[in-house]
Design a protein around this motif. Structure first.
Motif, PDB file in Angstrom:
ATOM      1  N   ALA A 136       0.824  -1.216   0.000  1.00 37.16           N
ATOM      2  CA  ALA A 136       0.000   0.000   0.000  1.00 37.16           C
ATOM      3  C   ALA A 136       0.855   1.261   0.000  1.00 37.16           C
ATOM      4  CB  ALA A 136      -0.925  -0.009   1.211  1.00 37.16           C
ATOM      5  N   SER A 137       1.996   1.212   0.674  1.00 34.04           N
ATOM      6  CA  SER A 137       2.831   2.404   0.815  1.00 34.04           C
ATOM      7  C   SER A 137       3.747   2.648  -0.382  1.00 34.04           C
ATOM      8  CB  SER A 137       3.677   2.300   2.084  1.00 34.04           C
ATOM      9  OG  SER A 137       4.522   1.168   1.998  1.00 34.04           O
ATOM     10  N   ASP A 138       3.977   1.608  -1.200  1.00 32.83           N
ATOM     11  CA  ASP A 138       4.904   1.751  -2.327  1.00 32.83           C
ATOM     12  C   ASP A 138       4.500   0.754  -3.406  1.00 32.83           C
ATOM     13  OD1 ASP A 138       7.001   1.886  -4.124  1.00 32.83           O
ATOM     14  OD2 ASP A 138       8.549   1.331  -2.672  1.00 32.83           O
ATOM     15  N   SER A 139       4.001   1.238  -4.508  1.00 33.82           N
ATOM     16  CA  SER A 139       3.484   0.342  -5.550  1.00 33.82           C
ATOM     17  C   SER A 139       4.573  -0.521  -6.172  1.00 33.82           C
ATOM     18  CB  SER A 139       2.773   1.142  -6.644  1.00 33.82           C
ATOM     19  OG  SER A 139       3.690   2.021  -7.267  1.00 33.82           O
ATOM     20  N   ARG A 140       5.852  -0.156  -5.942  1.00 32.58           N
ATOM     21  CA  ARG A 140       6.945  -0.993  -6.451  1.00 32.58           C
ATOM     22  C   ARG A 140       7.223  -2.159  -5.518  1.00 32.58           C
ATOM     23  NH1 ARG A 140      11.426   3.154  -6.356  1.00 32.58           N
ATOM     24  NH2 ARG A 140      10.130   3.748  -4.611  1.00 32.58           N
ATOM     25  N   GLY A 141       6.836  -2.024  -4.240  1.00 33.19           N
ATOM     26  CA  GLY A 141       7.110  -3.052  -3.242  1.00 33.19           C
ATOM     27  C   GLY A 141       6.042  -4.130  -3.225  1.00 33.19           C
ATOM     28  N   ARG A 142       6.400  -5.270  -2.678  1.00 32.09           N
ATOM     29  CA  ARG A 142       5.464  -6.388  -2.559  1.00 32.09           C
ATOM     30  C   ARG A 142       5.275  -6.749  -1.094  1.00 32.09           C
ATOM     31  NH1 ARG A 142       4.198  -4.788  -6.592  1.00 32.09           N
ATOM     32  NH2 ARG A 142       4.566  -5.592  -8.660  1.00 32.09           N
ATOM     33  N   ARG A 143       4.059  -7.102  -0.769  1.00 31.44           N
ATOM     34  CA  ARG A 143       3.694  -7.546   0.578  1.00 31.44           C
ATOM     35  C   ARG A 143       3.469  -9.046   0.472  1.00 31.44           C
ATOM     36  NH1 ARG A 143      -1.410  -7.950   2.655  1.00 31.44           N
ATOM     37  NH2 ARG A 143      -1.582  -7.895   4.901  1.00 31.44           N
ATOM     38  N   ILE A 144       4.115  -9.803   1.355  1.00 32.86           N
ATOM     39  CA  ILE A 144       3.999 -11.258   1.363  1.00 32.86           C
ATOM     40  C   ILE A 144       3.153 -11.635   2.575  1.00 32.86           C
ATOM     41  CG2 ILE A 144       5.261 -13.443   1.314  1.00 32.86           C
ATOM     42  CD1 ILE A 144       6.044 -11.346  -0.920  1.00 32.86           C
ATOM     43  N   ALA A 145       2.139 -12.465   2.340  1.00 29.07           N
ATOM     44  CA  ALA A 145       1.227 -12.856   3.426  1.00 29.07           C
ATOM     45  C   ALA A 145       1.019 -14.363   3.423  1.00 29.07           C
ATOM     46  CB  ALA A 145      -0.115 -12.149   3.262  1.00 29.07           C
ATOM     47  N   LEU A 146       0.838 -14.908   4.613  1.00 29.14           N
ATOM     48  CA  LEU A 146       0.468 -16.323   4.722  1.00 29.14           C
ATOM     49  C   LEU A 146      -0.977 -16.505   4.291  1.00 29.14           C
ATOM     50  CD1 LEU A 146       1.889 -17.458   8.208  1.00 29.14           C
ATOM     51  CD2 LEU A 146       2.742 -18.080   5.938  1.00 29.14           C
ATOM     52  N   THR A 147      -1.239 -17.598   3.611  1.00 30.49           N
ATOM     53  CA  THR A 147      -2.614 -18.000   3.342  1.00 30.49           C
ATOM     54  C   THR A 147      -3.085 -18.816   4.543  1.00 30.49           C
ATOM     55  OG1 THR A 147      -1.932 -20.064   2.310  1.00 30.49           O
ATOM     56  CG2 THR A 147      -2.158 -18.127   0.842  1.00 30.49           C
ATOM     57  N   ALA A 148      -4.334 -19.193   4.555  1.00 31.46           N
ATOM     58  CA  ALA A 148      -4.848 -20.035   5.650  1.00 31.46           C
ATOM     59  C   ALA A 148      -4.062 -21.342   5.719  1.00 31.46           C
ATOM     60  CB  ALA A 148      -6.338 -20.299   5.457  1.00 31.46           C
ATOM     61  N   ASP A 149      -3.768 -21.933   4.562  1.00 32.69           N
ATOM     62  CA  ASP A 149      -2.966 -23.170   4.556  1.00 32.69           C
ATOM     63  C   ASP A 149      -1.566 -22.917   5.090  1.00 32.69           C
ATOM     64  OD1 ASP A 149      -5.073 -24.630   3.522  1.00 32.69           O
ATOM     65  OD2 ASP A 149      -4.290 -24.653   1.456  1.00 32.69           O
ATOM     66  N   GLY A 150      -1.014 -21.748   4.780  1.00 39.30           N
ATOM     67  CA  GLY A 150       0.311 -21.390   5.275  1.00 39.30           C
ATOM     68  C   GLY A 150       0.344 -21.246   6.784  1.00 39.30           C
ATOM     69  N   VAL A 151      -0.705 -20.647   7.350  1.00 38.09           N
ATOM     70  CA  VAL A 151      -0.797 -20.506   8.809  1.00 38.09           C
ATOM     71  C   VAL A 151      -0.868 -21.885   9.457  1.00 38.09           C
ATOM     72  CG1 VAL A 151      -2.238 -19.687  10.729  1.00 38.09           C
ATOM     73  CG2 VAL A 151      -1.845 -18.213   8.738  1.00 38.09           C
ATOM     74  N   THR A 152      -1.693 -22.760   8.915  1.00 34.00           N
ATOM     75  CA  THR A 152      -1.839 -24.115   9.468  1.00 34.00           C
ATOM     76  C   THR A 152      -0.521 -24.866   9.427  1.00 34.00           C
ATOM     77  OG1 THR A 152      -4.161 -24.201   8.838  1.00 34.00           O
ATOM     78  CG2 THR A 152      -3.063 -26.307   9.207  1.00 34.00           C
ATOM     79  N   LEU A 153       0.155 -24.816   8.271  1.00 32.10           N
ATOM     80  CA  LEU A 153       1.430 -25.531   8.144  1.00 32.10           C
ATOM     81  C   LEU A 153       2.480 -24.920   9.071  1.00 32.10           C
ATOM     82  CD1 LEU A 153       3.058 -27.762   6.792  1.00 32.10           C
ATOM     83  CD2 LEU A 153       3.629 -26.136   4.970  1.00 32.10           C
ATOM     84  N   ALA A 154       2.560 -23.610   9.146  1.00 35.84           N
ATOM     85  CA  ALA A 154       3.529 -22.956  10.034  1.00 35.84           C
ATOM     86  C   ALA A 154       3.277 -23.356  11.485  1.00 35.84           C
ATOM     87  CB  ALA A 154       3.464 -21.444   9.880  1.00 35.84           C
ATOM     88  N   ASP A 155       2.017 -23.369  11.899  1.00 32.05           N
ATOM     89  CA  ASP A 155       1.686 -23.756  13.276  1.00 32.05           C
ATOM     90  C   ASP A 155       2.068 -25.204  13.560  1.00 32.05           C
ATOM     91  OD1 ASP A 155       0.773 -21.254  13.979  1.00 32.05           O
ATOM     92  OD2 ASP A 155      -1.354 -21.759  13.783  1.00 32.05           O
ATOM     93  N   ASP A 156       1.774 -26.091  12.622  1.00 30.19           N
ATOM     94  CA  ASP A 156       2.122 -27.504  12.803  1.00 30.19           C
ATOM     95  C   ASP A 156       3.634 -27.697  12.878  1.00 30.19           C
ATOM     96  OD1 ASP A 156      -0.579 -28.113  12.703  1.00 30.19           O
ATOM     97  OD2 ASP A 156      -0.511 -28.914  10.648  1.00 30.19           O
ATOM     98  N   LEU A 157       4.347 -27.044  11.964  1.00 31.11           N
ATOM     99  CA  LEU A 157       5.794 -27.239  11.903  1.00 31.11           C
ATOM    100  C   LEU A 157       6.529 -26.590  13.062  1.00 31.11           C
ATOM    101  CD1 LEU A 157       6.506 -26.956   8.082  1.00 31.11           C
ATOM    102  CD2 LEU A 157       6.641 -28.993   9.528  1.00 31.11           C
ATOM    103  N   ILE A 158       6.076 -25.432  13.539  1.00 33.33           N
ATOM    104  CA  ILE A 158       6.791 -24.814  14.660  1.00 33.33           C
ATOM    105  C   ILE A 158       6.645 -25.673  15.909  1.00 33.33           C
ATOM    106  CG2 ILE A 158       4.969 -23.211  15.401  1.00 33.33           C
ATOM    107  CD1 ILE A 158       8.788 -22.616  15.499  1.00 33.33           C
ATOM    108  N   ALA A 159       5.494 -26.289  16.094  1.00 33.80           N
ATOM    109  CA  ALA A 159       5.314 -27.182  17.245  1.00 33.80           C
ATOM    110  C   ALA A 159       6.273 -28.374  17.141  1.00 33.80           C
ATOM    111  CB  ALA A 159       3.869 -27.652  17.327  1.00 33.80           C
ATOM    112  N   ALA A 160       6.355 -28.976  15.962  1.00 36.93           N
ATOM    113  CA  ALA A 160       7.264 -30.113  15.761  1.00 36.93           C
ATOM    114  C   ALA A 160       8.721 -29.672  15.895  1.00 36.93           C
ATOM    115  CB  ALA A 160       7.020 -30.732  14.385  1.00 36.93           C
TER     116      ALA A 160
END
Length: 171
Positions: free
Chosen positions: A113-137
């Motif tokens: 939003a602040s710079d049209s040349r920049g990119r914002r990277i976000a987790l998807t719902a699947d990404g959140v689930t996988l990150a949560d599972d893997l950090i616990a392991a």
């Protein structure tokens, strides 16, 4: 000679230092006891930490991206440049990792939003689930790897490593 062979079987680094003491008694090879062991530990730790990520079909560094986004808090998104700084890797490395993760539906890209040349990277719902599972392991695995140390020893080692890192980072 037999003593040196037995030493090599139990602690290869101490054996190397012993050999240098014998061959070059004029040199102090004891720094190898720390540095050599740190290098050896790096390899051993990688062997033991990598399997859960490989099982999830993640390449080297992919989990780092997922974890950085997850621990950033909702909405689990960061500008690409900040992600690069957080992970201490180049923007090119981030791009490759994000490409792989985006292809799997674990992250999404949008224009910052602040710079049209920049990119914002976000987790998807699947990404959140996988990150949560893997950090616990991952944390369970790390706890297991440190089981040979008491809590006090682990805290002392963490403090010493922090101090060594700070010393080297200022050079």
């Amino acid at each position: 000679m037999e003593d040196r062979i037995n030493a090599m079987q139990t602690d290869a680094i101490a054996a190397i230092v012993d050999q240098w003491k014998h061959e070059r008694p004029d040199l102090d090879a004891t720094p190898m006891l720390v540095i050599g062991r740190l290098f050896r530990l790096t390899g051993l730790l990688d062997e033991r930490l990598r399997p859960p990520f490989a099982a999830a079909d993640l390449g080297n560094g992919d989990f780092d991206v997922l974890a950085a986004l997850r621990r950033s808090g909702a909405p689990y998104a960061l500008p690409a440049g900040e992600l690069s700084r957080t992970l201490l890797v180049t923007t090119g490395a981030i791009t490759k990792r994000v490409d792989r993760l985006e292809a799997r539906g674990l992250v999404s890209r949008s224009v910052a939003a602040s710079d049209s040349r920049g990119r914002r990277i976000a987790l998807t719902a699947d990404g959140v689930t996988l990150a949560d599972d893997l950090i616990a392991a991952h944390l369970t695995n790390q706890r297991h790897l440190l089981a040979g140390l008491s809590d006090e020893e682990a805290a002392h080692l963490a403090s010493l490593l922090e101090r060594l890192t700070a010393t080297l980072a200022t050079d």
